[in-house]
Structures are given as structure tokens and as C-alpha cells.
Design a protein around this motif. Structure first.
Motif, short mmCIF file in Angstrom:
data_model
loop_
_atom_site.label_atom_id
_atom_site.label_comp_id
_atom_site.label_asym_id
_atom_site.label_seq_id
_atom_site.Cartn_x
_atom_site.Cartn_y
_atom_site.Cartn_z
N GLU C 63 1.07 -1.63 0.18
CA GLU C 63 -0.23 -0.38 -0.04
C GLU C 63 1.06 1.05 0.11
O GLU C 63 0.54 1.99 -0.76
CB GLU C 63 -0.88 0.07 1.09
N ALA C 64 1.94 0.95 0.96
CA ALA C 64 3.08 2.35 0.68
C ALA C 64 3.82 2.26 -0.57
O ALA C 64 3.47 3.75 -1.26
CB ALA C 64 3.95 2.46 2.04
N GLU C 66 2.00 1.82 -3.40
CA GLU C 66 0.76 2.42 -4.66
C GLU C 66 0.49 3.65 -3.96
O GLU C 66 0.66 4.57 -4.84
CB GLU C 66 -0.75 2.02 -4.03
N PHE C 67 1.12 4.60 -2.87
CA PHE C 67 0.63 5.59 -2.39
C PHE C 67 2.34 6.59 -2.96
O PHE C 67 1.87 7.54 -3.70
CB PHE C 67 0.59 5.71 -0.83
N ILE C 68 2.75 6.05 -3.02
CA ILE C 68 3.83 6.82 -3.96
C ILE C 68 4.08 7.16 -5.11
O ILE C 68 4.06 8.08 -5.57
CB ILE C 68 5.23 5.89 -3.04
N PHE C 70 1.21 6.92 -6.14
CA PHE C 70 -0.12 8.05 -6.53
C PHE C 70 0.69 9.00 -6.98
O PHE C 70 0.24 10.70 -7.54
CB PHE C 70 -0.71 7.60 -5.50
N VAL C 71 1.38 9.66 -5.38
CA VAL C 71 1.98 10.69 -5.36
C VAL C 71 2.64 11.12 -5.99
O VAL C 71 2.59 12.46 -7.06
CB VAL C 71 2.46 10.72 -4.28
N GLU C 76 -0.99 13.98 -9.90
CA GLU C 76 -0.54 14.09 -8.54
C GLU C 76 0.10 15.38 -8.26
O GLU C 76 -0.03 16.74 -7.87
CB GLU C 76 -1.14 13.68 -7.72
#
Lengths: 285, 289, 178
Positions: C63-64, C66-68, C70-71, C76
């Protein structure tokens, strides 16, 4: 055996949290040690560097100046207040309570309060000074000449503890001694000098030693109020030690500083004890 | 004749009263100003001319302290209380045990140990600060039990007695008549039984003083939490107070003062509840001679 | 922001602070590149960026990550940079990103960041010491206790000694390890 059983909690704690850390500290003071890597023995290197470090001398001198101002001022003020509180007049318990209250304030809260009082533009002290006609009011904590005196002044605010200890000592002085002195025709001033001071000299000595230990460790107030500034004018010994340990991660260097501090405290206490033979009078011997 | 001897004494009293009054005003004004500032509006604080009393009274400053985004005042209060309860209980009980040994039992080396204990009071904290830090770090690495970043370094050592409290309690214990312990001993009471069932109940006032001082010293401690606590969620109140200060200037003084009032209040309340034992306790500390 | 200072040394984010604390000043300020001590160089600057990391032992690695990711998507990242009044760290930017930016002077910063004389701050093991020495120097300078030349020379000397000492200790550690 039973005695030792009762002492064992303290003994264990003494070994774990005092003696072992002291020995470790002495060893680290001869090492290069950053917490991140194991200590590396370097002999006297830290001490040699310390004595060549201009910031070390700066904080040492700052601390000495602070102690030389705050300690006598605090002792004299506390003794004076205690003598006033010892007079047989009405309202003493109210006076005593009010004088004692500031010493209950946590140092961090006291720092915030005086930060506000000393504020150059909006602080109460300068507002009052301007109201009575001063034009160039000092910037206090932001002024390189006034920051140290400001810290000394506010230290007097919190001497309630010392006042109470003095007061207890004064109340233990036997009445008869004063009466005898009065009959001999001694004035109030001479009675204070020849009867009171010798009688409470052990307590003066006690407060002096406590004061030496305390002022040499001054940390919280300048740490919060000035961060040692401006231009390191209020940068004190324990602050530099703390920075070396936890900001620069120079644990060995910080421990060398701690040992120098311990030796200074011991030397000053021994000096006070040695000189006390001349001026401290213990009852009964 | 009477008027001549009376008037200097009378003048002296007036002089003493007025000096004490001036001292008390100086001692009290900071408290008053803190309280007054804590109830003002920010524009009133920043104004060119300051009023002595807040106008209008902005009581919700105190609510704002709790609602502040930079500070979790409730959590910090809880943290401080957790450390204080564990620490006060620990130091009172363990100091009493050791004080009993020093005061009521005779054994070889007692006096030497007593002097060693007293001299630890002189030890500057920095001497042990750094090694304790690395000791707790080592414990964390080798026992699988984290110490740094938890409250443990702040309260566990207190369960092993502290010199000041042991000294205070010992002074009290030696004043309790020996016959009480002797008769219990004849009745077959164990040494710990004597301590727990006879000496402790008789020493409630002294224990209260020790607990009081211990509470205050934990409540007021800044350097310990500063060294051992790392995350803002673990801060104690006095450590958290700094979060109301703005490093970039523009501190909200009314909120900072309101927070300071809240931090000081418990100490003042305790003092007024137990004023007598307080003053006597402090007086005893000077009596070691 | 109290309208009393003529010039400050600041970064891109300052546009946000002006807008937030004193909106009346919004049209009343400008940005210029800090001059270089060496006249042959221009557009000299330090660049920094924040780095997102997944610590060892993290519970939600995937998840981490994926977050990175995403950012770091272009849209974004531009949204984030725009809100922070900052430039985008990505090589490509959308057309109009600079034109419609919240920071009216974003081109100055963008040009500066692309300059061949833009350097990252050096990785120095004694950074806290450098900060403290420079703070003390700045305060002394403001109080006119030292001249800039003398003060900086002293700071340089002290820090060089500390740095050399540190490197020497590290060499000794390495030589002991083998």
C-alpha cells in the motif's frame, strides 16, 4: 542480613542507574562514540579537544558569570526575606505563602511566563518602564548585554524554597540568645550579625552547596527562552553538553564535559566545606 | 518615656510591612499578568496600550488550548499522570523500604552506605544522562523490550528509591519509639511485618510529603522527558508547552499563557490543600547538619 | 508580512505564507535570484526535495508503494506543487502548469532549478554543528561583533577541524575493521 534485604531495592537501583552509568560515562569520555557505532577508545583526545574548544570556554565562563551573579543575589535576597518573615508581625502566613508560590511553578511554564514579561515590544516590564518615562527600553532576552541579567533577575523570583529553609533555621535560634544580647545592649543590626548569622551558618552552608550544584546545571530556562543566544551570550555548560550528546551525537565529548562538570562541582563543594570551618558554627561543638 | 521606646518599634513594623508588601507584589504580578493575558483577545495583546484587566474576557481561550491543532493537551495530561502515578507509587514505597533499613536496623556498613546515598544527591544529572540513554538503548536492542520512546526510563528507576526521599523518610522513622518494634518482635512479628504494619501506618504524614514532592518533581521535570521521549504523542505537559511557541514569531501569547496556567494549576492546588506538610517538608531538608 | 522588511532570503513556499498571512501584499512583491560570490557563475542555488520512504519492517509495504506511485503521478504531483507554490520535481510538466501556477514567480524558480549551477546540499556528517555555528555567526554579525570575512573564516576553520576529525575517526574505524 536483614538490613541488606531492606536496602536491596535501593542498592540494585544504585548499581543499575547510578554507579554503572557513572563508570560507563568515564569510559565513554575516553572514546569516540556516536551511539550509531560502537565506542572507539581514543585516550585523552576528548579532553584535549575540550580545552582547545573556544565554545567550551565560552559556556564555562557564561556559567561562571551566571553563578557569580545568581548565587549571592539569591542567597542574600532569600535570607533577607526570611528575616522579614521571622519578625513578630501580623499577616506573616499570607506573606510567606505569596513569596513561596513562584517556586511551585514548573521551570518550563516559568520560562514561558517570563518570555512574555520580557518581550521587548509587548512585555509588561517594558510597558511599565515606558509608562514611567524610559524611552530606550532594553530588548532584554534579545539584547546581548541584557539577556544574562534578565535570566539572573528571574531566577530570584523562584527562591521560595530557599526562603522557607532559612526561615525554619531562624525559628530554631533560641529566644534566650536574643534576649541575652538585648540585655547587653546590642542593637538589632548587631544582634543579626553576631547572633543570627553564626546560628544559622550551617543552613547558609547547606543552601550554598545546593545553590552551587543547581546554578552550574542551569538548563531549562535558557534552553527554552534564548536557545543560548544572542550570539551565545546565554549559552551555558549543560546546554552545550546536551547539544554535543543529542544534537551532534558526540557522546564521548559530552561525557568528557560531564566529568569536567562533576570535578568542578566537587572542587567547589570541597572549597565551600574547607572555608566553612572558618564561618560555620555547629551547635554543641 | 513609653512613647520614645514605642515609636521606633512602631516605625520598624511599618517598614517591615511595606517591604514585605512590595516583595509580595513583585512576586505576585507575574501570576496576575499571566492570568490576565490568558483571558485577552489576540488584538488586545498586540495593541499599543495594554489594559490591566482583559476586556472583553475571552474565556474560550482555555477551550482553544484543548482544541489546538499543534497540541494534544488531553493526551499530554494523561501521559503526565500515567508517569506520575507509576513514579510516585514506586518511589514512595521503595524509598520507605530503604529508609527503614537505614533508620531502624543495625548492620555493618550502614553508615558508609548512608553517606554514599546522600552524596548521590550531589551528582549532576549530565554525568549519568548520556550513559543512561545508551543503557536504555542497549536494553531495547538486547531484551526485545523497548525503553527509549516509552515512559519506562522516566518511572522504572523511581521504583528503586531516590536519595532525597529516603533521607526524608529516614529522618521521620528514627523519631518513632523503638519499644513499638521491640514488642512486635517479641510477639513474633517479622521485620517486614513491623515495617508494613507498624511503621508505615504511623508514617502517613511523612509518606504524604514524599509523595507530594515526588509528584511535583515528575510534573515539573523537563530534561528527562526531553531526552527520553521522542514522539509528540508521548510528550508530558511541560514538554508539550513548547508547541504553543511559534519558532517563526507571532506566538499566540493568550493561548500560551492559558496553557501555562493549566500546567501550573495542579501544583498550586496541591500546595493549598497540603500547605502545612509542604512547608514542614522543605524545612526538614535544610536540617541535615 | 508586517510590511517592515524590504528583502528576505526565502524559498518558493514563501508565496503561500504571504498570501495566507497578509493577502493585501499579494500584488506587492517580487522575486530575484540571489547573486553569486563568483561573477562568472549565475543562477547558483541549492535544491532540496522531500523523499518518501518505506521503512524496514513496515506493515503495509504494498500500500505504501502504491501511495508513493500515486503521489508521483504527473497530475497529482502538479496539484501538490501548485498548492505548495512549488515547482514540480518531474522532468515533464503539463502545458499551462507554469502559466496558471499559484506562485506568480514560479518561472524564476523553475529556471533556477534547471540551472547547471543548482546543487543539492552536500551530505555532511556534521550538519547540526554547521547550523549552530552559522546561527551564532549570523547573530554576531547582526550585533556587529565580527566582520563577515572574519566571522566566516572562523566558522570555516572550526567546522573544517570538526569535519577532518570526523573523517579521521571513520578511517580509523575502517582500518580496525579489516
Amino acid at each position: 542480613m536483614r538490613g541488606m534485604a531492606f536496602l536491596s531495592p535501593w542498592l540494585i537501583g544504585f548499581f543499575a542507574f547510578t554507579l554503572i552509568p557513572i563508570v560507563m560515562s568515564l569510559y565513554y569520555s575516553f572514546c569516540d562514540y556516536s551511539l550509531l557505532q560502537p565506542p572507539l577508545f581514543k585516550g585523552l583526545q576528548n579532553y584535549r579537544l575540550l580545552f582547545r574548544d573556544p565554545v567550551f570556554w565560552k559556556v564555562l565562563i557564561n556559567t561562571a558569570i551566571y553563578a557569580a551573579m545568581a548565587l549571592p543575589l539569591g542567597l542574600i535576597a532569600a535570607l533577607g526575606m526570611a528575616m522579614l518573615l521571622n519578625l513578630k508581625i501580623r499577616g506573616q502566613s499570607i506573606y510567606r505563602t505569596i513569596i513561596f508560590l513562584p517556586s511551585l511553578v514548573p521551570a518550563a511554564a516559568s520560562a514561558m511566563l517570563w518570555l512574555w514579561l520580557f518581550n521587548a515590544k509587548l512585555g509588561l516590564i517594558n510597558v511599565v518602564l515606558r509608562a514611567v518615562g524610559f524611552v530606550n527600553t532594553p530588548g532584554w532576552l534579545t539584547d546581548v548585554h541584557w539577556a544574562m541579567p534578565a535570566l539572573v533577575l528571574m531566577s530570584v523570583w523562584g527562591i521560595g524554597n530557599t526562603v522557607i529553609i532559612f526561615l525554619a533555621g531562624l525559628q530554631d535560634v533560641p529566644r534566650e540568645l536574643y534576649e541575652a544580647a538585648s540585655i547587653d545592649g546590642a542593637t538589632a543590626l548587631r544582634r543579626a550579625w553576631h547572633v543570627t548569622l553564626p546560628m544559622i551558618s550551617p543552613i547558609i552552608f547547606f543552601n550554598l552547596v545546593i545553590g552551587i550544584i543547581g546554578t552550574l546545571q542551569v538548563f531549562v530556562l535558557p534552553f527554552i527562552m534564548t536557545q543560548g543566544g544572542p550570539a551565545r551570550s546565554t549559552y551555558f555548560y549543560t546546554m552545550y553538553l546536551y547539544d554535543n550528546a543529542f544534537s551532534y551525537l558526540k557522546m564521548g565529548y559530552a561525557n568528557a564535559m560531564a566529568w569536567v562538570q562533576l570535578l568542578i562541582v566537587l572542587a567547589l563543594t570541597a572549597l565551600a566545606a574547607w572555608s566553612s570551618k572558618r564561618w560555620v558554627h555547629y551547635q554543641g561543638n | 518615656m513609653t512613647s520614645q521606646t514605642k515609636s521606633p518599634a512602631y516605625l520598624g513594623k511599618i517598614a517591615a510591612h511595606s517591604t514585605l508588601l512590595v516583595i509580595c507584589v513583585v512576586a505576585f504580578v507575574p501570576f496576575f499578568w499571566m492570568l490576565s493575558t490568558s483571558l485577552k483577545t489576540l488584538p488586545a495583546i498586540m495593541a499599543k496600550t495594554q489594559t490591566i484587566l482583559p476586556h472583553p474576557f475571552q474565556w474560550h481561550n482555555y477551550l482553544d488550548v484543548f482544541r489546538n491543532e499543534k497540541a494534544n493537551f488531553l493526551l499530554w495530561t494523561r501521559n503526565t499522570l500515567v508517569i506520575a502515578v507509576l513514579g510516585v507509587t514506586g518511589t514512595t514505597l521503595s524509598s520507605a523500604v530503604a529508609a527503614y533499613g537505614f533508620a531502624r536496623l543495625r548492620f555493618r556498613g550502614r553508615n558508609a552506605l548512608f553517606i554514599i546515598m546522600l552524596s548521590t544527591m550531589m551528582l549532576p544529572f549530565p554525568v549519568t544522562m548520556v550513559s543512561l540513554f545508551s543503557l536504555f538503548r542497549w536494553l531495547g536492542d538486547h531484551t526485545g523490550m523497548a525503553w527509549l520512546g516509552t515512559f519506562k526510563p522516566l518511572w522504572v528507576p523511581l521504583w528503586f528509591g531516590s536519595a532525597f526521599n529516603i533521607f526524608l523518610l529516614r529522618q521521620f522513622f528514627i523519631t518513632i519509639p523503638n519499644e513499638l518494634s521491640e514488642s512486635a518482635r517479641i510477639d513474633g512479628c517479622s521485620e517486614f511485618g513491623i515495617f508494613w504494619r507498624i511503621i508505615m501506618p504511623l508514617s502517613k504524614p511523612a509518606l504524604a510529603v514524599v509523595a507530594l514532592f515526588a509528584f511535583l518533581s515528575i510534573w515539573n521535570d523537563f530534561l528527562g522527558p526531553l531526552v527520553y521521549l521522542q514522539r509528540p504523542e508521548q510528550f508530558t505537559l511541560v514538554l508539550g508547552l513548547q508547541n504553543f511557541q511559534s519558532k517563526a514569531g507571532g506566538t499566540s501569547w493568550h493561548l500560551l499563557m492559558a496553557a501555562s496556567v493549566l500546567v501550573i494549576l495542579p501544583a498550586l492546588l496541591l500546595f493549598f490543600l497540603a500547605q502545612k506538610s509542604f512547608i514542614e517538608g522543605i524545612a526538614t531538608t535544610g536540617m541535615k547538619g | 508580512m508586517a510590511s517592515t522588511v524590504a528583502m528576505v532570503q526565502q524559498g518558493t513556499f514563501f508565496a503561500n505564507m504571504i498570501h495566507h498571512d497578509n493577502p493585501s501584499m499579494d500584488s506587492d512583491w517580487g522575486v530575484a535570484v540571489f547573486p553569486s560570490a563568483d561573477p562568472k557563475l549565475n543562477d547558483v542555488t541549492y535544491c532540496n526535495c522531500d523523499v518518501l520512504t518505506i521503512p524496514r519492517g513496515a506493515k503495509h509495504k504494498k500500500e505504501a508503494f502504491e501511495f508513493i506511485a500515486f503521489v508521483n503521478r504527473q497530475d497529482e504531483m502538479e496539484k501538490l506543487a501548485n498548492l505548495g507554490c512549488k515547482i514540480s520535481p518531474l522532468v515533464k510538466v503539463t502545458d499551462g502548469f507554469l502559466e496558471h501556477h499559484n506562485n506568480p514567480y514560479i518561472r524564476v524558480f523553475d529556471k533556477l532549478a534547471a540551472s547547471p549551477n543548482a546543487h543539492p546540499t552536500e551530505l555532511v556528517p556534521i550538519l547540526p554543528e554547521i547550523n549552530d555555528e552559522l546561527t551564532s555567526f549570523t547573530q554576531q554579525l547582526i550585533l556587529l561583533q565580527v566582520t563577515p570575512e572574519d566571522g566566516l573564516r572562523q566558522v570555516q576553520e572550526r567546522l573544517q577541524q570538526k569535519y577532518d576529525r570526523f573523517m579521521e575517526d571513520q578511517r580509523e574505524r575502517r582500518s580496525l575493521a579489516f
